[in-house]
Motif scaffolding. Sequence first.
Motif, mmCIF file in Angstrom:
data_model
loop_
_atom_site.group_PDB
_atom_site.id
_atom_site.type_symbol
_atom_site.label_atom_id
_atom_site.label_comp_id
_atom_site.label_asym_id
_atom_site.label_seq_id
_atom_site.Cartn_x
_atom_site.Cartn_y
_atom_site.Cartn_z
ATOM 1 N N PRO A 66 -51.156 26.844 11.946
ATOM 2 C CA PRO A 66 -50.599 25.982 10.899
ATOM 3 C C PRO A 66 -50.733 24.489 11.190
ATOM 4 O O PRO A 66 -51.034 23.721 10.281
ATOM 5 C CB PRO A 66 -49.132 26.401 10.864
ATOM 6 N N TRP A 67 -50.535 24.078 12.444
ATOM 7 C CA TRP A 67 -50.675 22.654 12.744
ATOM 8 C C TRP A 67 -52.098 22.190 12.516
ATOM 9 O O TRP A 67 -52.337 21.133 11.934
ATOM 10 C CB TRP A 67 -50.295 22.346 14.199
ATOM 11 N N ARG A 68 -53.032 22.985 12.979
ATOM 12 C CA ARG A 68 -54.433 22.560 12.848
ATOM 13 C C ARG A 68 -54.862 22.575 11.394
ATOM 14 O O ARG A 68 -55.607 21.707 10.933
ATOM 15 C CB ARG A 68 -55.329 23.469 13.703
ATOM 16 N N LEU A 69 -54.380 23.561 10.656
ATOM 17 C CA LEU A 69 -54.687 23.592 9.232
ATOM 18 C C LEU A 69 -54.131 22.337 8.561
ATOM 19 O O LEU A 69 -54.784 21.707 7.732
ATOM 20 C CB LEU A 69 -54.069 24.848 8.611
ATOM 21 N N VAL A 129 -50.980 11.819 12.871
ATOM 22 C CA VAL A 129 -50.629 13.080 12.239
ATOM 23 C C VAL A 129 -49.247 13.518 12.693
ATOM 24 O O VAL A 129 -49.033 13.746 13.881
ATOM 25 C CB VAL A 129 -51.663 14.171 12.586
ATOM 26 N N PRO A 130 -48.309 13.599 11.763
ATOM 27 C CA PRO A 130 -46.967 14.008 12.166
ATOM 28 C C PRO A 130 -46.930 15.484 12.547
ATOM 29 O O PRO A 130 -47.241 16.361 11.749
ATOM 30 C CB PRO A 130 -46.126 13.732 10.916
ATOM 31 N N MET A 131 -46.579 15.736 13.808
ATOM 32 C CA MET A 131 -46.505 17.114 14.294
ATOM 33 C C MET A 131 -45.319 17.202 15.228
ATOM 34 O O MET A 131 -45.137 16.344 16.079
ATOM 35 C CB MET A 131 -47.760 17.482 15.089
ATOM 36 N N ASP A 132 -44.579 18.272 15.088
ATOM 37 C CA ASP A 132 -43.388 18.422 15.888
ATOM 38 C C ASP A 132 -43.687 19.140 17.195
ATOM 39 O O ASP A 132 -43.121 20.185 17.490
ATOM 40 C CB ASP A 132 -42.337 19.184 15.073
ATOM 41 N N VAL A 133 -44.593 18.573 17.974
ATOM 42 C CA VAL A 133 -44.945 19.150 19.275
ATOM 43 C C VAL A 133 -45.174 18.007 20.256
ATOM 44 O O VAL A 133 -45.357 16.855 19.849
ATOM 45 C CB VAL A 133 -46.239 19.983 19.198
ATOM 46 N N GLY A 134 -45.183 18.339 21.520
ATOM 47 C CA GLY A 134 -45.439 17.337 22.543
ATOM 48 C C GLY A 134 -46.870 16.840 22.479
ATOM 49 O O GLY A 134 -47.724 17.426 21.821
#
Lengths: 104, 104
Positions: free
Chosen positions: B24-27, B46-51
């Motif tokens: 999902p993140w990469r998509l 790119v807003p992503m909720d990961v480190g």
Amino acid sequence: MKSYRHPALRSVTLPVVMQALSDPWRLKIVRLMLEAGDRAFTCSDVPMDVGKATRSHHFQVLREAGLIRMRPVGNTCQTTLRREEFEKRFPGLLAMVAAYKGRR
Amino acid sequence: MKSYRHPALRSVTLPVVMQALSDPWRLKIVRLMLEAGDRAFTCSDVPMDVGKATRSHHFQVLREAGLIRMRPVGNTCQTTLRREEFEKRFPGLLAMVAAYKGRR
DNA sequence: GTCGATGTTCGATTTTCTTCGAACTTTCTC
DNA sequence: GAGAAAGTTCGAAGAAAATCGAACATCGAC
């Protein structure tokens, strides 16, 4: 034979479909069915170099991704693509898979 | 910044692309870039909720699947889609991803 | 040169896939 | 009914992927 559960295409997400098609065996199954028009396959019709438990698993993944329809007939499973439905939900995806020509 | 290795699209296989897009993140990254035309992104755009280690990993996977191009600029990585090349190799795939509307 | 920001790399952990064999069910055939 | 054939289900094992924190390198700003 058991009867199978088929998801509504509306509830199938793109990541799930991508995941289903990221396995070479499963991609092969789908491509074989694409080439074969609307002919139905049984699980053992598809040549795969894996045990039958694994084979069963791969068909299940494709089914849960909305790609195929499985119907019990005698002691076999008649399997077909869910072409039109799938095409409505993910337009162009199957055509792209069919057009794919392997490593170049 | 390091300089990045980009595979020739000819050597990228469909399972690898499917695998890349099954997350999902990469998509999300790819869809964001599709919407944004030819604007370049940095990883942190790119807003992503990961480190950030995980973020870096996802960009690497997309790069190795031939989907994006990364260029070191200052201490950032300018990232763009490899649209035309990718479209030649997998016609229709990006259009399908762009058209996807999530769970219905 | 020092600091802060941006990424990368490494190692470890956790989770998710893939695969198998064994046991089981159902169905067809003899 | 007995036996074979087609699939499924159930663990279990191994491989692969996602995630994180910590350490590191590089660049821009001061």
